[in-house]
Every structure is written in C-alpha cells, then in structure tokens.
Design a protein around this motif. Structure first.
Motif, PDB file in Angstrom:
ATOM      1  N   LEU A 158      -2.048 -64.355 -50.872  1.00  0.00           N
ATOM      2  CA  LEU A 158      -0.823 -64.025 -51.588  1.00  0.00           C
ATOM      3  C   LEU A 158      -0.053 -62.914 -50.882  1.00  0.00           C
ATOM      4  CD1 LEU A 158      -2.142 -64.102 -55.272  1.00  0.00           C
ATOM      5  CD2 LEU A 158      -0.855 -65.864 -54.064  1.00  0.00           C
ATOM      6  N   PHE A 159      -0.768 -61.959 -50.295  1.00  0.00           N
ATOM      7  CA  PHE A 159      -0.116 -60.836 -49.629  1.00  0.00           C
ATOM      8  C   PHE A 159       0.642 -61.299 -48.388  1.00  0.00           C
ATOM      9  CE2 PHE A 159      -0.130 -57.320 -46.565  1.00  0.00           C
ATOM     10  CZ  PHE A 159       0.516 -56.347 -47.311  1.00  0.00           C
ATOM     11  N   PHE A 160      -0.001 -62.123 -47.556  1.00  0.00           N
ATOM     12  CA  PHE A 160       0.632 -62.587 -46.333  1.00  0.00           C
ATOM     13  C   PHE A 160       1.464 -63.850 -46.541  1.00  0.00           C
ATOM     14  CE2 PHE A 160      -2.892 -60.059 -44.580  1.00  0.00           C
ATOM     15  CZ  PHE A 160      -2.172 -59.219 -43.756  1.00  0.00           C
ATOM     16  N   ASN A 161       1.418 -64.435 -47.745  1.00  0.00           N
ATOM     17  CA  ASN A 161       2.299 -65.548 -48.104  1.00  0.00           C
ATOM     18  C   ASN A 161       2.118 -66.754 -47.185  1.00  0.00           C
ATOM     19  OD1 ASN A 161       4.279 -66.807 -49.646  1.00  0.00           O
ATOM     20  ND2 ASN A 161       5.952 -66.082 -48.356  1.00  0.00           N
ATOM     21  N   HIS A 162       0.888 -66.994 -46.727  1.00  0.00           N
ATOM     22  CA  HIS A 162       0.624 -68.117 -45.834  1.00  0.00           C
ATOM     23  C   HIS A 162      -0.715 -68.763 -46.174  1.00  0.00           C
ATOM     24  CE1 HIS A 162       3.899 -67.035 -43.070  1.00  0.00           C
ATOM     25  NE2 HIS A 162       3.710 -68.223 -42.533  1.00  0.00           N
ATOM     26  N   VAL A 163      -0.718 -70.084 -46.124  1.00  0.00           N
ATOM     27  CA  VAL A 163      -1.956 -70.852 -46.134  1.00  0.00           C
ATOM     28  C   VAL A 163      -1.925 -71.700 -44.878  1.00  0.00           C
ATOM     29  CG1 VAL A 163      -3.398 -72.523 -47.343  1.00  0.00           C
ATOM     30  CG2 VAL A 163      -2.030 -70.896 -48.647  1.00  0.00           C
ATOM     31  N   PHE A 164      -2.582 -71.218 -43.833  1.00  0.00           N
ATOM     32  CA  PHE A 164      -2.480 -71.800 -42.498  1.00  0.00           C
ATOM     33  C   PHE A 164      -1.011 -71.759 -42.065  1.00  0.00           C
ATOM     34  CE2 PHE A 164      -6.388 -73.636 -44.241  1.00  0.00           C
ATOM     35  CZ  PHE A 164      -7.286 -73.224 -43.270  1.00  0.00           C
ATOM     36  N   LYS A 165      -0.352 -72.913 -41.847  1.00  0.00           N
ATOM     37  CA  LYS A 165       1.039 -72.920 -41.402  1.00  0.00           C
ATOM     38  C   LYS A 165       2.034 -73.045 -42.557  1.00  0.00           C
ATOM     39  CE  LYS A 165       0.287 -74.836 -36.774  1.00  0.00           C
ATOM     40  NZ  LYS A 165       0.676 -75.912 -35.824  1.00  0.00           N
ATOM     41  N   ARG A 166       1.549 -73.184 -43.765  1.00  0.00           N
ATOM     42  CA  ARG A 166       2.436 -73.403 -44.904  1.00  0.00           C
ATOM     43  C   ARG A 166       2.663 -72.103 -45.653  1.00  0.00           C
ATOM     44  NH1 ARG A 166       1.200 -78.280 -48.914  1.00  0.00           N
ATOM     45  NH2 ARG A 166       1.774 -79.340 -46.966  1.00  0.00           N
ATOM     46  N   LYS A 167       3.938 -71.825 -45.965  1.00  0.00           N
ATOM     47  CA  LYS A 167       4.287 -70.641 -46.727  1.00  0.00           C
ATOM     48  C   LYS A 167       4.325 -70.991 -48.210  1.00  0.00           C
ATOM     49  CE  LYS A 167       7.213 -67.680 -45.410  1.00  0.00           C
ATOM     50  NZ  LYS A 167       8.449 -66.947 -45.022  1.00  0.00           N
ATOM     51  N   LEU A 168       3.911 -70.039 -49.045  1.00  0.00           N
ATOM     52  CA  LEU A 168       3.919 -70.266 -50.486  1.00  0.00           C
ATOM     53  C   LEU A 168       5.339 -70.226 -51.037  1.00  0.00           C
ATOM     54  CD1 LEU A 168       0.823 -68.099 -51.492  1.00  0.00           C
ATOM     55  CD2 LEU A 168       0.914 -70.540 -50.956  1.00  0.00           C
ATOM     56  N   ASN A 169       6.195 -69.382 -50.458  1.00  0.00           N
ATOM     57  CA  ASN A 169       7.603 -69.322 -50.852  1.00  0.00           C
ATOM     58  C   ASN A 169       8.404 -68.815 -49.659  1.00  0.00           C
ATOM     59  OD1 ASN A 169       7.503 -66.326 -50.977  1.00  0.00           O
ATOM     60  ND2 ASN A 169       6.251 -66.700 -52.796  1.00  0.00           N
ATOM     61  N   ASP A 170       9.704 -68.701 -49.851  1.00  0.00           N
ATOM     62  CA  ASP A 170      10.590 -68.320 -48.748  1.00  0.00           C
ATOM     63  C   ASP A 170      10.655 -66.817 -48.515  1.00  0.00           C
ATOM     64  OD1 ASP A 170      11.225 -70.958 -48.283  1.00  0.00           O
ATOM     65  OD2 ASP A 170      12.948 -70.939 -49.646  1.00  0.00           O
ATOM     66  N   GLU A 171      10.012 -66.045 -49.355  1.00  0.00           N
ATOM     67  CA  GLU A 171      10.046 -64.592 -49.195  1.00  0.00           C
ATOM     68  C   GLU A 171       9.219 -64.180 -47.982  1.00  0.00           C
ATOM     69  OE1 GLU A 171       8.770 -60.552 -51.674  1.00  0.00           O
ATOM     70  OE2 GLU A 171       8.746 -62.518 -52.626  1.00  0.00           O
TER      71      GLU A 171
END
Length: 207
Positions: A158-171
């Motif tokens: 959640l802190f780095f906003n990444h799951v491998f190459k996919r972002k959780l949101n645009d922030e």
C-alpha cells in the motif's frame, strides 16, 4: 507555403544515439502550418567527447530556423533548452542486473526490519500483548506474529502503491516522487554544468 507564425516548445528530455544528427523535430514541438518543413532542419550532431549527456539551447534552434525562414514570427513557450541523453548498449543483461538489485534490496530490507524489531524488543511486546489478552504466557504467540508479518508486507504494498508492475491507483508513491525529484536535480545540474563549464567541443558536421 508555410504560415507566417509558428509556436515552438523545446522538449524537456530526449534520447539519441551517439553521433546521431538531431533535427528540430527531435528536440522541439512545433505548431505551424507546414511544420514538416521546419522539423527536418538539422540542429546539432554531438561527438563522443560530449559524454553521455548534452544540451541543445533554444537559441540554437531559433537560429537554424531563422536561416531558412528569416521572416517567420516564432513564439516560444516552455523550457529554454533540451537535455539530450545518449543511449549506449547495456554491458550487463537487464535480467541479471534486475536479479542482483532485487536480491540486494530483499536481503537489506529484511535485515533492516529484523534489526528494528530487535531494537524495540518486538518479540517481548507480542508476548506481553498475548499475556494481557489471554492471561497465559506464550513464548511464541504465532496468533499475533503471523498476522503482524503479513501486515508488514501488505503495508509495503500500500505504501509503494505497486503490485509487481501494476499500480493500485494513479497516485504517485513516495518512492516515485523521490526518484522524480532526484532526476529533476540531476537534469538541472547537467544543464547548469554544461553552461558554466562550456565543455561542448566542436560538433560533428551535419553532412
């Protein structure tokens, strides 16, 4: 027939091959009727003495355009220069470098977390919490330690906003912001250094 007015914006950063002939369209965006006639005008060709970066000034682009269309009314917007980065063949395969960086970060972050937990006596804290809740002492309260360990991993995602190459949101993540600011500082340093030291040697002829 080209328009009497043109709008020109220098690109912030471009990539090129060493010795590549850079034209107006490579380093700037042009808004004008018949802009194709301007985009193909040669601007610069940097030799190997330039290192891996060079700077193309706005005045250089305006000069070569004026030589072809002296009556053209040019309006400029944006940055006053373009930073040119020269691409070179990668000596190390990307997957090998990626695996090395991944292993280094994995081991380093793991040691950092373990050292932090040792400093704050996290094991004793879990044992104390387990005792306060259940009234029984357990030297290995896995019911607390396992969710806590999983929570660390989830928190990092959640802190780095990444799951491998996919972002959780645009922030943007804090790491992306730091990398962006670092790159901005590097670019500004290169631009200022090129201007102050005037290291630019004779350029390779266009022909």
């Amino acid at each position: 027939m080209a328009s009497e007015q043109a709008f020109l914006q220098m690109k912030k950063r471009v990539q090129a091959l060493p010795g590549q002939l850079l034209r107006v369209g490579d380093v700037a965006d042009i808004l004008a009727e018949g802009k194709e006639a301007f985009e193909g005008i040669p601007v610069a060709r940097f030799g190997k003495t330039e290192g891996n970066m060079a700077v193309v000034e706005l005045m250089e682009v305006l000069q070569v355009i004026r030589e072809k269309e002296p009556a053209l009314d040019i309006h400029t917007i944006g940055p006053p220069q373009t930073l040119v980065e020269f691409k070179t063949p990668e000596p190390v395969p990307r997957w090998f470098a990626l695996a090395g960086v991944w292993a280094l970060l994995f081991v380093g972050s793991g040691l950092a977390i373990m050292n932090f937990h040792t400093d704050v006596s996290m094991e004793q804290v879990h044992q104390r919490i387990y005792y306060l809740v259940t009234g029984a002492y357990n030297d290995r309260p896995l019911i607390l330690q396992i969710p806590y360990s999983l929570g660390i991993g989830l928190g990092m995602v959640l802190f780095f906003n990444h799951v491998f190459k996919r972002k959780l949101n645009d922030e943007p993540s804090p790491l992306e912001l730091e990398v962006f600011l670092y790159q901005e500082n590097i670019d500004q340093y290169v631009i200022d250094h090129e201007k102050s030291q005037k290291r630019r040697g004779p350029r390779v002829p266009f022909g």
